[in-house]
Design a protein around this motif. Structure first.
Motif, mmCIF file in Angstrom:
data_model
loop_
_atom_site.group_PDB
_atom_site.id
_atom_site.type_symbol
_atom_site.label_atom_id
_atom_site.label_comp_id
_atom_site.label_asym_id
_atom_site.label_seq_id
_atom_site.Cartn_x
_atom_site.Cartn_y
_atom_site.Cartn_z
ATOM 1 N N ILE A 117 13.055 15.854 8.603
ATOM 2 C CA ILE A 117 11.804 16.226 7.945
ATOM 3 C C ILE A 117 11.825 17.696 7.544
ATOM 4 O O ILE A 117 11.472 18.061 6.410
ATOM 5 N N ASN A 118 12.270 18.535 8.458
ATOM 6 C CA ASN A 118 12.314 19.975 8.167
ATOM 7 C C ASN A 118 13.314 20.308 7.070
ATOM 8 O O ASN A 118 13.059 21.184 6.231
ATOM 9 N N SER A 119 14.452 19.614 7.050
ATOM 10 C CA SER A 119 15.455 19.895 6.010
ATOM 11 C C SER A 119 14.942 19.484 4.627
ATOM 12 O O SER A 119 15.189 20.168 3.628
ATOM 13 N N ILE A 120 14.206 18.355 4.556
ATOM 14 C CA ILE A 120 13.609 17.951 3.280
ATOM 15 C C ILE A 120 12.549 18.959 2.857
ATOM 16 O O ILE A 120 12.434 19.305 1.669
ATOM 17 N N LYS A 121 11.794 19.464 3.829
ATOM 18 C CA LYS A 121 10.759 20.462 3.519
ATOM 19 C C LYS A 121 11.369 21.709 2.896
ATOM 20 O O LYS A 121 10.835 22.278 1.937
ATOM 21 N N VAL A 122 12.509 22.140 3.420
ATOM 22 C CA VAL A 122 13.201 23.308 2.850
ATOM 23 C C VAL A 122 13.630 23.014 1.421
ATOM 24 O O VAL A 122 13.459 23.840 0.513
ATOM 25 N N GLY A 160 2.062 10.846 7.128
ATOM 26 C CA GLY A 160 2.217 12.018 7.980
ATOM 27 C C GLY A 160 3.601 12.627 7.855
ATOM 28 O O GLY A 160 3.762 13.857 7.784
ATOM 29 N N MET A 161 4.627 11.770 7.816
ATOM 30 C CA MET A 161 5.996 12.261 7.654
ATOM 31 C C MET A 161 6.185 12.894 6.282
ATOM 32 O O MET A 161 6.813 13.947 6.146
ATOM 33 N N LEU A 162 5.629 12.262 5.255
ATOM 34 C CA LEU A 162 5.749 12.808 3.896
ATOM 35 C C LEU A 162 5.068 14.171 3.782
ATOM 36 O O LEU A 162 5.608 15.102 3.163
ATOM 37 N N LEU A 163 3.890 14.307 4.378
ATOM 38 C CA LEU A 163 3.187 15.587 4.334
ATOM 39 C C LEU A 163 3.987 16.667 5.042
ATOM 40 O O LEU A 163 4.089 17.803 4.557
ATOM 41 N N ASP A 164 4.570 16.333 6.196
ATOM 42 C CA ASP A 164 5.380 17.320 6.917
ATOM 43 C C ASP A 164 6.648 17.670 6.156
ATOM 44 O O ASP A 164 7.214 18.756 6.342
ATOM 45 N N MET A 165 7.123 16.776 5.306
ATOM 46 C CA MET A 165 8.281 17.073 4.461
ATOM 47 C C MET A 165 7.937 18.029 3.322
ATOM 48 O O MET A 165 8.832 18.565 2.674
ATOM 49 N N GLY A 166 6.635 18.181 3.053
ATOM 50 C CA GLY A 166 6.219 19.066 1.964
ATOM 51 C C GLY A 166 5.732 18.349 0.731
ATOM 52 O O GLY A 166 5.398 18.994 -0.274
ATOM 53 N N PHE A 167 5.661 17.027 0.777
ATOM 54 C CA PHE A 167 5.127 16.276 -0.362
ATOM 55 C C PHE A 167 3.609 16.439 -0.435
ATOM 56 O O PHE A 167 2.933 16.604 0.584
ATOM 57 N N THR A 168 3.066 16.367 -1.631
ATOM 58 C CA THR A 168 1.633 16.264 -1.852
ATOM 59 C C THR A 168 1.310 14.800 -2.101
ATOM 60 O O THR A 168 1.990 14.139 -2.890
ATOM 61 N N LEU A 169 0.294 14.274 -1.425
ATOM 62 C CA LEU A 169 -0.061 12.871 -1.606
ATOM 63 C C LEU A 169 -0.887 12.691 -2.873
ATOM 64 O O LEU A 169 -1.725 13.525 -3.213
ATOM 65 N N THR A 170 -0.640 11.584 -3.569
ATOM 66 C CA THR A 170 -1.356 11.277 -4.808
ATOM 67 C C THR A 170 -1.680 9.792 -4.859
ATOM 68 O O THR A 170 -0.998 8.973 -4.224
ATOM 69 N N ASP A 171 -2.715 9.435 -5.597
ATOM 70 C CA ASP A 171 -3.040 8.029 -5.856
ATOM 71 C C ASP A 171 -2.588 7.608 -7.252
ATOM 72 O O ASP A 171 -2.815 6.471 -7.665
ATOM 73 N N ASN A 172 -1.964 8.521 -7.976
ATOM 74 C CA ASN A 172 -1.557 8.288 -9.362
ATOM 75 C C ASN A 172 -0.053 8.006 -9.416
ATOM 76 O O ASN A 172 0.756 8.894 -9.139
ATOM 77 N N ARG A 173 0.300 6.775 -9.763
ATOM 78 C CA ARG A 173 1.726 6.418 -9.823
ATOM 79 C C ARG A 173 2.494 7.282 -10.807
ATOM 80 O O ARG A 173 3.676 7.590 -10.587
ATOM 81 N N ASN A 174 1.845 7.675 -11.891
ATOM 82 C CA ASN A 174 2.539 8.474 -12.906
ATOM 83 C C ASN A 174 2.884 9.877 -12.407
ATOM 84 O O ASN A 174 3.808 10.505 -12.915
ATOM 85 N N GLN A 175 2.151 10.360 -11.405
ATOM 86 C CA GLN A 175 2.432 11.681 -10.852
ATOM 87 C C GLN A 175 3.475 11.645 -9.749
ATOM 88 O O GLN A 175 4.080 12.659 -9.413
ATOM 89 N N ALA A 176 3.697 10.466 -9.159
ATOM 90 C CA ALA A 176 4.495 10.377 -7.937
ATOM 91 C C ALA A 176 5.989 10.521 -8.201
ATOM 92 O O ALA A 176 6.524 10.024 -9.197
ATOM 93 N N LYS A 205 12.558 5.492 11.234
ATOM 94 C CA LYS A 205 13.722 6.151 10.633
ATOM 95 C C LYS A 205 13.487 6.553 9.186
ATOM 96 O O LYS A 205 14.410 6.934 8.477
ATOM 97 N N PHE A 206 12.260 6.446 8.719
ATOM 98 C CA PHE A 206 11.946 6.735 7.320
ATOM 99 C C PHE A 206 12.499 8.078 6.837
ATOM 100 O O PHE A 206 13.073 8.150 5.745
ATOM 101 N N PRO A 207 12.385 9.184 7.598
ATOM 102 C CA PRO A 207 12.937 10.453 7.097
ATOM 103 C C PRO A 207 14.434 10.376 6.789
ATOM 104 O O PRO A 207 14.886 10.847 5.729
ATOM 105 N N SER A 208 15.207 9.778 7.687
ATOM 106 C CA SER A 208 16.648 9.672 7.464
ATOM 107 C C SER A 208 16.971 8.787 6.264
ATOM 108 O O SER A 208 17.869 9.098 5.462
ATOM 109 N N LEU A 209 16.246 7.679 6.131
ATOM 110 C CA LEU A 209 16.488 6.768 5.013
ATOM 111 C C LEU A 209 16.161 7.448 3.685
ATOM 112 O O LEU A 209 16.927 7.347 2.717
ATOM 113 N N LEU A 210 15.027 8.154 3.644
ATOM 114 C CA LEU A 210 14.650 8.850 2.414
ATOM 115 C C LEU A 210 15.639 9.956 2.086
ATOM 116 O O LEU A 210 16.028 10.135 0.917
#
Length: 467
Positions: free
Chosen positions: A20-25, A53-69, A140-145
């Motif tokens: 998670i931290n490495s993706i955040k960097v 929660g994992m995505l937020l800690d990785m530094g992603f911004t959450l969205t409800d818009n598929r076109n933005q994702a 294992k989602f962080p490792s898979l992503l």
């Protein structure tokens, strides 16, 4: 598998945190958005909160818009065919989005893809999907992503069996209500149900982990918790404990800041008199019980492998009403189970009238490959089943309306959740029985407990005015 072996080791959890931290960097130089779309039950919602929660800690911004994702994850349900059909349709629509944005990462997880034949179908027919992972590998989602991001290779991981992963982030979105899973999996093997095959056997979280999570939620302003499990009143049985869920509820009641406690789902064969007495005695526990029936016919209940009969179920209901005369009761009903005759269906209708549920969650039987009921021939036509379903809705709508009228004139305490989705001029919340209450009031009331006088009752909603 012993209880100790159920837990993912602290070292493996730390590895996921390191990823998670490495993706955040990596994302610090290139901000990205992610979207998690959830299908199915409250347990799936809770699982999605963990992914978020994992995505937020990785530094992603959450969205409800598929076109933005930049990352889209579908968390899926396997209970009914309609839910799966919706997923296939939405997956197909994402193909055009991926063609316009080749860097988009598309993942699918949850109960649906834990079934090997479905995972293989998605891999072969929906080649634009990058990640397929099951209920047992969600941790294992962080490792898979990370692997998909770095190697741009497609991942399929539905391996493993039932586990518990503690210590990974959860996104509770800052509301006043929260879901908390107390256990996972199911041992019941009802003949129509795929859950034990995709969620695994029952495993209970450690009591200290549950209480610590709820204490943390209380510190953030959460006032109501819903304790979740495929069968919450089996909590602790996998460790050889007796009445562990009732004891857990008492301890949750002692947590400062938590004012309301609900739980679901309860299997009728396991609900104990002690649990009902605990509900009645503890002020913080809402006097509301979701007690899935499925059918009012003893023959059909036996064919469903529900391990209780009509009279045993009614005994539980009678005790609940004796201890809590104003209790709100809800249930699940399946119409058109393969062996259900018209006489069996009438048994269900008569039980609805006898119990008088506040509301029901009703479904037409959906065949699930791999279950015992999938091998049974239906004794009724589709037309007969559809007619039964409509009659069930008619009967229950009348009952729900009668039940709601009883609230008119009462002053009830409502936990205010926000603005009404149908009328922004109104605030909305729920009373002790989990009924929706709409009323006019200032936005400053959101997140508070407010006394409301019920002035009008409709079949599904109560209306009121501030006291």
């Amino acid at each position: 598998m012993t209880q100790n072996n159920v837990y993912i080791s602290p070292e493996e959890i730390q590895l996921q945190r390191d990823v998670i931290n490495s993706i955040k960097v990596a994302l610090s130089q290139s901000p990205a958005c992610a979207m998690v779309e959830t299908y199915g039950c409250q347990q799936n919602v809770n699982d999605s909160q963990r992914i978020e929660g994992m995505l937020l800690d990785m530094g992603f911004t959450l969205t409800d818009n598929r076109n933005q994702a930049d990352v889209i994850i579908f968390n899926t349900c396997a209970i009914r065919e309609n839910a799966q059909s919706r997923v296939y349709g939405n997956l197909g629509a994402l193909k055009h989005l991926k063609e316009k944005k080749p860097s988009l990462i598309i993942g699918i997880c949850g109960c649906m893809v834990q079934q090997e034949h479905i995972a293989k179908r998605i891999r072969s027919k929906y080649r634009h999907v990058d990640m397929i992972f099951g209920t047992h590998t969600l941790w294992k989602f962080p490792s898979l992503l990370s692997e998909v991001m770095e190697k741009r290779e497609k991942i399929l991981d539905i391996s493993g069996s039932g586990v518990i992963a503690e210590g990974l982030p959860v996104n509770y979105d800052g509301g006043v209500k929260a879901f908390v899973s107390v256990m996972y999996g199911c041992n019941n093997f009802c003949s129509y149900c795929i859950v034990p095959y995709v969620r695994g056997r029952e495993r209970s979280r450690r009591e200290e982990d549950i209480l610590s999570e709820i204490e943390s939620l209380a510190e953030t302003g959460v006032k109501e918790v819903m304790l979740l499990g495929q069968n919450v009143n089996s909590y602790g049985k996998d460790r050889g404990e007796t009445d562990a869920f009732a004891k857990l509820l008492e301890k949750v009641c002692r947590i400062d800041g938590i004012e309301r406690i609900r739980f679901m789902s309860s299997h009728p064969k396991d609900i104990s008199p002690l649990l009902l007495r605990t509900m009645a005695e503890q002020e913080k526990i809402c006097k509301q019980l979701h007690l899935p029936l499925q059918s009012g016919s003893d023959k059909v209940l036996k064919d469903m492998n529900r391990v209780y009969d009509r009279e045993k179920y009614l005994e539980t209901v009678r005790l609940a009403k004796e201890l809590m005369p104003d209790i709100g009761l809800t249930t699940d009903i399946i119409v058109g189970f393969p062996t259900e005759t018209q006489e069996d269906f009438l048994d269900t209708l008569s039980l609805l009238e006898e119990v008088e549920y506040d509301s029901i969650f009703s479904f037409i039987y959906s065949r699930r490959d791999g279950t015992r009921a999938a091998q049974m021939e239906s004794v009724a036509s589709e037309e007969e089943i559809d007619a039964r379903f409509q009659e069930l809705l008619r009967v229950q709508n009348d009952i729900s309306a009668r039940r709601n009228i009883r609230h008119e004139g009462r002053i009830e305490t409502v936990l205010v959740e926000g603005q009404s989705k149908t009328d922004p001029q109104m605030l909305t919340g729920r009373n002790y029985a989990n009924k929706i209450v709409n009323f006019k009031g200032d936005e400053s009331l959101i997140g508070t407990f407010t006394d409301v006088k019920i002035t009008k009752a409709q079949t599904w909603i109560l209306y009121g005015e501030l006291v």
